[in-house]
Design an enzyme around this catalytic site. Structure first.
Site, PDB file in Angstrom:
ATOM      1  N   ASP A  67       8.141  -8.185  11.777  1.00  0.00           N
ATOM      2  CA  ASP A  67       8.091  -9.414  10.985  1.00  0.00           C
ATOM      3  C   ASP A  67       9.072  -9.386   9.816  1.00  0.00           C
ATOM      4  OD1 ASP A  67       6.756  -7.452   9.556  1.00  0.00           O
ATOM      5  OD2 ASP A  67       4.795  -8.373   9.717  1.00  0.00           O
ATOM      6  N   ASN A 132      -7.307  -7.713   6.048  1.00  0.00           N
ATOM      7  CA  ASN A 132      -8.106  -8.725   6.751  1.00  0.00           C
ATOM      8  C   ASN A 132      -7.949  -8.593   8.270  1.00  0.00           C
ATOM      9  OD1 ASN A 132      -5.542  -9.661   7.168  1.00  0.00           O
ATOM     10  ND2 ASN A 132      -5.834 -11.647   6.176  1.00  0.00           N
ATOM     11  N   HIS A 134      -5.060  -8.207   9.869  1.00  0.00           N
ATOM     12  CA  HIS A 134      -3.830  -8.736  10.471  1.00  0.00           C
ATOM     13  C   HIS A 134      -2.955  -7.623  11.006  1.00  0.00           C
ATOM     14  CE1 HIS A 134      -1.749  -8.879   6.274  1.00  0.00           C
ATOM     15  NE2 HIS A 134      -1.090  -8.000   6.976  1.00  0.00           N
ATOM     16  N   GLU A 139      -2.352 -13.588  11.145  1.00  0.00           N
ATOM     17  CA  GLU A 139      -3.538 -13.698  10.304  1.00  0.00           C
ATOM     18  C   GLU A 139      -4.762 -14.072  11.151  1.00  0.00           C
ATOM     19  OE1 GLU A 139      -3.311 -12.649   7.357  1.00  0.00           O
ATOM     20  OE2 GLU A 139      -1.728 -13.573   6.161  1.00  0.00           O
TER      21      GLU A 139
HETATM   22  C1  GLP Z   1       2.056  -6.423   5.651  1.00  0.00           C
HETATM   23  C2  GLP Z   1       2.814  -6.309   6.955  1.00  0.00           C
HETATM   24  C3  GLP Z   1       1.971  -5.684   8.022  1.00  0.00           C
HETATM   25  C4  GLP Z   1       1.355  -4.409   7.467  1.00  0.00           C
HETATM   26  C5  GLP Z   1       0.400  -4.770   6.369  1.00  0.00           C
HETATM   27  C6  GLP Z   1      -0.351  -3.593   5.771  1.00  0.00           C
HETATM   28  O1  GLP Z   1       1.362  -7.608   5.518  1.00  0.00           O
HETATM   29  N1  GLP Z   1       3.325  -7.543   7.439  1.00  0.00           N
HETATM   30  O2  GLP Z   1       2.772  -5.418   9.163  1.00  0.00           O
HETATM   31  O3  GLP Z   1       0.682  -3.727   8.475  1.00  0.00           O
HETATM   32  O4  GLP Z   1       1.159  -5.387   5.351  1.00  0.00           O
HETATM   33  O5  GLP Z   1       0.420  -2.991   4.807  1.00  0.00           O
HETATM   34  P1  GLP Z   1       0.062  -1.664   4.033  1.00  0.00           P
HETATM   35  O6  GLP Z   1       0.441  -0.554   4.939  1.00  0.00           O
HETATM   36  O7  GLP Z   1       0.937  -1.732   2.823  1.00  0.00           O
HETATM   37  O8  GLP Z   1      -1.377  -1.682   3.721  1.00  0.00           O
END
Ligand code: GLP
Length: 241
Positions: A67, A132, A134, A139
């Site tokens: 993404d 959440n 995702h 989402e």
């Molecule tokens: C972002 C990314 C996700 C990632 C998530 C969790 O929203 N788009 O791909 O998995 O954050 O991030 P973190 O590892 O910082 O908790």
């Protein structure tokens, strides 16, 4: 779905890095799906360390990031392009044309999906886990058959990612592979670690498959490994975000 539990994030990162490097050794032309966020930083760090000792690692590897934020240029310090350069691309011998991150200024979801297909499809995809539930930027409520598209970010996700945008201008939209795109990967490794993930991990473990919890789509795939940090799965739960 297979689970491996680690006492520390270091050990989890080591295991993830070895899975990635072993996959490259087995197939130097592998097509990888790659995540961003705080969780995979340790994995990338170890991959870079190992690769600096090897003759070549990434010379024929093709990568597709999950993404990117919409409306910010690649060079923006908060972009996932910048993140990938900082943590991986600038330190390994990947060919720039093989390192794909969606273009947030000119998002082309169908084009991105086509590029993945033309490369032969994702062989191994690493994922992080949003608080959440995702995956990528899919989402809650995302259909499991969704493909690459532009999405609106929830307030909680914008809040969770606000650190990357100290000026307070957190993007409202992103381009993300869909859950269908992710499920088409031959293998999937989910990295589940960090604070605030307890509830999400417990929900994933429950085995309930529902579009209100995107990561639960992974139960529909036959080759998923979850690397989970013990603390993250044991601490009392906080608010989802
Ligand atoms: C972002 C990314 C996700 C990632 C998530 C969790 O929203 N788009 O791909 O998995 O954050 O991030 P973190 O590892 O910082 O908790």
């Amino acid at each position: 779905m297979n689970w491996e539990t680690f006492d520390a994030q270091d050990a989890l990162a080591d295991r993830a890095a070895h899975i990635l490097l072993d996959a490259i050794r087995e197939n130097p032309r592998i097509v990888l799906g790659l995540p961003t966020g705080r969780t995979p930083i340790g994995m990338y760090h170890r991959v870079v360390q190992e690769c600096s000792r090897e003759y070549h690692c990434f010379s024929d590897v093709v990568t597709f990031n999950l993404d990117e934020y919409v409306g910010i240029p690649r060079e923006h310090p908060g972009s996932y392009w910048t993140y990938m350069r900082q943590h991986l691309f600038d330190h390994v011998d990947i060919h720039p044309e093989n390192a794909h991150v969606p273009d947030g200024m000119h998002p082309d979801p169908e084009g991105y999906e086509r590029e993945i297909r033309d490369a032969g499809g994702l062989a191994l995809t690493f994922l992080g886990l949003g608080r959440n539930g995702h995956i990528g930027f899919n989402e809650p409520g995302t259909p499991f058959d969704s493909h690459t598209r532009i999405v609106e970010l929830t307030q909680s996700t914008r809040h969770a990612n606000a650190d990357s945008f100290p000026d307070g201008h957190v993007p409202t939209h992103a381009i993300t592979m869909g859950i269908g795109t992710i499920l088409e990967s031959k293998r999937i490794v989910l990295l589940a670690a960090g604070s605030g993930k307890e509830e999400a991990i417990a929900r994933l473990r429950s085995g309930e498959v529902t579009e209100t919890f995107p990561a639960s789509a992974l139960w529909k795939h036959e080759d998923v490994l979850v690397l989970v940090e013990r603390q993250a799965s044991a601490r009392p739960s906080g608010p989802a975000g």
